[in-house]
Design an enzyme around this catalytic site. Structure first.
Site, mmCIF file in Angstrom:
data_model
loop_
_atom_site.group_PDB
_atom_site.id
_atom_site.type_symbol
_atom_site.label_atom_id
_atom_site.label_comp_id
_atom_site.label_asym_id
_atom_site.label_seq_id
_atom_site.Cartn_x
_atom_site.Cartn_y
_atom_site.Cartn_z
ATOM 1 N N GLU A 127 0.800 -1.246 0.000
ATOM 2 C CA GLU A 127 0.000 0.000 0.000
ATOM 3 C C GLU A 127 0.825 1.285 0.000
ATOM 4 O O GLU A 127 0.565 2.209 0.766
ATOM 5 C CB GLU A 127 -0.965 -0.022 1.208
ATOM 6 C CG GLU A 127 -1.885 -1.220 1.197
ATOM 7 C CD GLU A 127 -2.785 -1.346 2.422
ATOM 8 O OE1 GLU A 127 -2.683 -0.511 3.337
ATOM 9 O OE2 GLU A 127 -3.590 -2.289 2.466
ATOM 10 N N ASN A 169 2.097 -5.257 -3.163
ATOM 11 C CA ASN A 169 0.686 -5.530 -2.874
ATOM 12 C C ASN A 169 -0.065 -4.223 -2.612
ATOM 13 O O ASN A 169 0.418 -3.369 -1.866
ATOM 14 C CB ASN A 169 0.630 -6.419 -1.618
ATOM 15 C CG ASN A 169 -0.724 -7.036 -1.339
ATOM 16 O OD1 ASN A 169 -1.297 -7.699 -2.204
ATOM 17 N ND2 ASN A 169 -1.231 -6.841 -0.131
ATOM 18 N N HIS A 206 -10.416 -5.769 -2.540
ATOM 19 C CA HIS A 206 -11.492 -5.537 -1.566
ATOM 20 C C HIS A 206 -12.567 -4.724 -2.283
ATOM 21 O O HIS A 206 -12.370 -3.537 -2.552
ATOM 22 C CB HIS A 206 -10.976 -4.738 -0.366
ATOM 23 C CG HIS A 206 -9.967 -5.466 0.460
ATOM 24 N ND1 HIS A 206 -10.276 -6.586 1.187
ATOM 25 C CD2 HIS A 206 -8.651 -5.234 0.672
ATOM 26 C CE1 HIS A 206 -9.190 -7.009 1.824
ATOM 27 N NE2 HIS A 206 -8.193 -6.212 1.526
ATOM 28 N N GLU A 235 -6.333 -10.595 -1.337
ATOM 29 C CA GLU A 235 -7.173 -10.326 -0.154
ATOM 30 C C GLU A 235 -8.635 -10.218 -0.558
ATOM 31 O O GLU A 235 -9.374 -9.362 -0.057
ATOM 32 C CB GLU A 235 -6.726 -9.029 0.548
ATOM 33 C CG GLU A 235 -5.264 -9.011 0.915
ATOM 34 C CD GLU A 235 -4.814 -7.738 1.638
ATOM 35 O OE1 GLU A 235 -5.679 -6.950 2.077
ATOM 36 O OE2 GLU A 235 -3.596 -7.545 1.767
ATOM 37 N N ASP A 237 -12.378 -9.979 -1.081
ATOM 38 C CA ASP A 237 -13.690 -10.015 -0.423
ATOM 39 C C ASP A 237 -14.597 -9.039 -1.154
ATOM 40 O O ASP A 237 -14.124 -8.042 -1.709
ATOM 41 C CB ASP A 237 -13.630 -9.761 1.091
ATOM 42 C CG ASP A 237 -12.890 -8.498 1.509
ATOM 43 O OD1 ASP A 237 -12.689 -7.595 0.670
ATOM 44 O OD2 ASP A 237 -12.539 -8.393 2.697
HETATM 45 O O1 G3I Z 1 -5.474 -8.196 18.862
HETATM 46 C C1 G3I Z 1 -5.963 -6.946 19.347
HETATM 47 C C2 G3I Z 1 -6.719 -7.118 20.624
HETATM 48 O O2 G3I Z 1 -5.848 -7.601 21.613
HETATM 49 C C3 G3I Z 1 -7.328 -5.782 21.029
HETATM 50 O O3 G3I Z 1 -8.102 -5.959 22.164
HETATM 51 C C4 G3I Z 1 -8.188 -5.236 19.916
HETATM 52 C C5 G3I Z 1 -8.758 -3.864 20.262
HETATM 53 O O4 G3I Z 1 -8.777 -3.018 19.146
HETATM 54 O O5 G3I Z 1 -7.390 -5.107 18.757
HETATM 55 C C6 G3I Z 1 -6.878 -6.334 18.310
HETATM 56 O O6 G3I Z 1 -6.091 -6.097 17.179
HETATM 57 C C7 G3I Z 1 -6.814 -5.824 15.989
HETATM 58 C C8 G3I Z 1 -6.378 -6.833 14.942
HETATM 59 O O7 G3I Z 1 -6.986 -6.533 13.712
HETATM 60 C C9 G3I Z 1 -6.752 -8.260 15.299
HETATM 61 O O8 G3I Z 1 -8.137 -8.390 15.390
HETATM 62 C C10 G3I Z 1 -6.490 -4.416 15.538
HETATM 63 O O9 G3I Z 1 -7.016 -3.486 16.448
HETATM 64 C C11 G3I Z 1 -7.059 -4.185 14.164
HETATM 65 O O10 G3I Z 1 -6.576 -2.932 13.699
HETATM 66 C C12 G3I Z 1 -6.603 -5.256 13.238
HETATM 67 O O11 G3I Z 1 -7.222 -5.034 11.974
HETATM 68 C C13 G3I Z 1 -6.582 -5.641 10.869
HETATM 69 C C14 G3I Z 1 -6.222 -4.568 9.873
HETATM 70 O O12 G3I Z 1 -5.655 -5.178 8.732
HETATM 71 C C15 G3I Z 1 -5.246 -3.578 10.447
HETATM 72 O O13 G3I Z 1 -4.723 -2.733 9.481
HETATM 73 C C16 G3I Z 1 -7.531 -6.643 10.249
HETATM 74 O O14 G3I Z 1 -7.723 -7.749 11.161
HETATM 75 C C17 G3I Z 1 -6.969 -7.177 8.942
HETATM 76 O O15 G3I Z 1 -7.943 -7.937 8.273
HETATM 77 C C18 G3I Z 1 -6.585 -6.005 8.060
HETATM 78 O O16 G3I Z 1 -6.001 -6.519 6.890
HETATM 79 C C19 G3I Z 1 -5.628 -5.542 5.915
HETATM 80 C C20 G3I Z 1 -4.369 -6.053 5.232
HETATM 81 O O17 G3I Z 1 -3.368 -6.316 6.189
HETATM 82 C C21 G3I Z 1 -3.872 -5.063 4.186
HETATM 83 N N1 G3I Z 1 -4.918 -4.734 3.240
HETATM 84 C C22 G3I Z 1 -6.181 -4.293 3.837
HETATM 85 C C23 G3I Z 1 -6.696 -5.306 4.841
HETATM 86 C C24 G3I Z 1 -8.047 -4.898 5.408
HETATM 87 O O18 G3I Z 1 -7.953 -3.717 6.142
#
Ligand code: G3I
Length: 305
Positions: A127, A169, A206, A235, A237
């Site tokens: 990105e 990516n 996405h 990715e 969806d």
């Molecule tokens: O694990 C912590 C947890 O301990 C905490 O209590 C909670 C509170 O916010 O957060 C949890 O972490 C979260 C993590 O996902 C696991 O669930 C983060 O806040 C959250 O920001 C994170 O989001 C991820 C996101 O990337 C972050 O940028 C998504 O799961 C994930 O699907 C998403 O994936 C991205 C790709 O890496 C890049 N392309 C876009 C895609 C979708 O946004």
């Protein structure tokens, strides 16, 4: 064939899924992931904040759980991601200049070395282009270290793991005429011309109502492939439901199948409830793990190839 992975394999492709270490104890989840897919991506566990929480103190525990699950179930692994403006650990967020550049290169080297031999393809840089419609780079602390930060990351990744395919990516690079797509095409063309080690481009894919599947998505896939790189849908969806969502999945899958160098497709989660945007119901299995119309359309398209 009767599963996504086996059906994709008939044309030499893979069909993958993003998984989370925290869900590996959920047997509905692991049963579907193991049955249907032959490639896995760690949804968060190999990112910068997870793997280097303190500078030069690496933590591979969650990433290794994903890698172990992949190995023990006979899946290949995509690495996601080595260098990104987002999900940086706190210590990195406030760095700049030469110190940040060196820290980023050290991160790439250490993580790619740790996983050497286990990774089919790395999302080396994620990105790095902006969405402002002029094809410019995204402003970030990494970009401000100099425009050559992306190629520096790729060279470090190649030096650390010569066996992994190295991918750039990004999202919103699905429409062939958009400035962001054109800019990434130009970067890849330039890298190939100058011998910067790049092997593949990941189209995140996405899709939602504001960012629909372009009718000419296949042109984008083939335009990247024409530069001499593999293309992977990394990715996938798609917001929606029913026949409409199924038709959109079919369009994306057929676009990959029509291009020889489109080597595989990964969906960004197992069930709708596992999605980072669950309210869009964007995946192939419903919250209970039942196959959706989008699943059947995807499977049928793979089997028709
Ligand atoms: O694990 C912590 C947890 O301990 C905490 O209590 C909670 C509170 O916010 O957060 C949890 O972490 C979260 C993590 O996902 C696991 O669930 C983060 O806040 C959250 O920001 C994170 O989001 C991820 C996101 O990337 C972050 O940028 C998504 O799961 C994930 O699907 C998403 O994936 C991205 C790709 O890496 C890049 N392309 C876009 C895609 C979708 O946004």
């Amino acid at each position: 064939a009767t599963t996504l992975g086996a059906s994709a394999a008939q044309s030499g492709r893979y069909f993958g899924v993003a998984i989370s270490a925290g869900k590996l104890g959920d047997s509905t989840y692991t049963t579907i992931a193991n049955r249907e897919f032959d490639m896995v991506t760690a949804e968060n566990e190999m990112k910068l904040d997870a793997t280097e929480p303190n500078q030069n103190q690496f933590n591979y525990s969650s990433g290794d759980r994903i890698a172990q699950w992949a190995t023990s179930n006979g899946k290949r692994l995509r690495g996601h991601t080595l260098a990104w403006h987002s999900q940086q650990p706190g210590w990195m967020q406030n760095m700049s200049g030469t110190a940040l550049r060196n820290a980023m290169l050290n991160h790439v080297t250490q993580v790619a070395t740790h996983y050497r031999g286990q990774i089919y393809a790395w999302d080396v840089v994620n990105e790095a282009f902006s969405d402002n419609g002029d094809g410019s780079r995204r402003d970030s602390n990494l970009q401000r270290t100099g425009n050559d930060w992306i190629e520096a990351a790729f060279r470090a990744a190649r030096a650390a793991d010569s066996g992994a395919k190295l991918c750039y990516n990004d999202y919103n690079i699905d429409n062939p005429s958009h400035a962001k797509t054109q800019a990434v095409l130009a970067m890849v063309r330039d890298f190939k011309a100058r011998g910067v080690p790049i092997d593949c481009v990941g189209l995140q894919a996405h899709f939602n109502s504001g960012n629909p599947v372009p009718s000419n998505f296949q042109t984008t896939v083939s335009n990247f492939a024409a530069l001499g790189v593999d293309v992977q849908i990394t990715e996938l969806d798609i917001q929606g439901s029913g026949t409409d969502q199924a038709n959109k999945y079919r369009t994306v899958v057929n676009a990959c199948l029509a291009v020889a160098r489109c080597t595989g497709i990964t969906v960004w989660g197992v069930r709708d409830s596992d999605s980072w945007r669950a309210s869009d119901t964007p995946l192939l299995f419903d919250n209970s793990g039942n196959k959706k119309a989008a699943y059947t359309a995807t499977l049928d398209a793979l089997n028709a190839a």
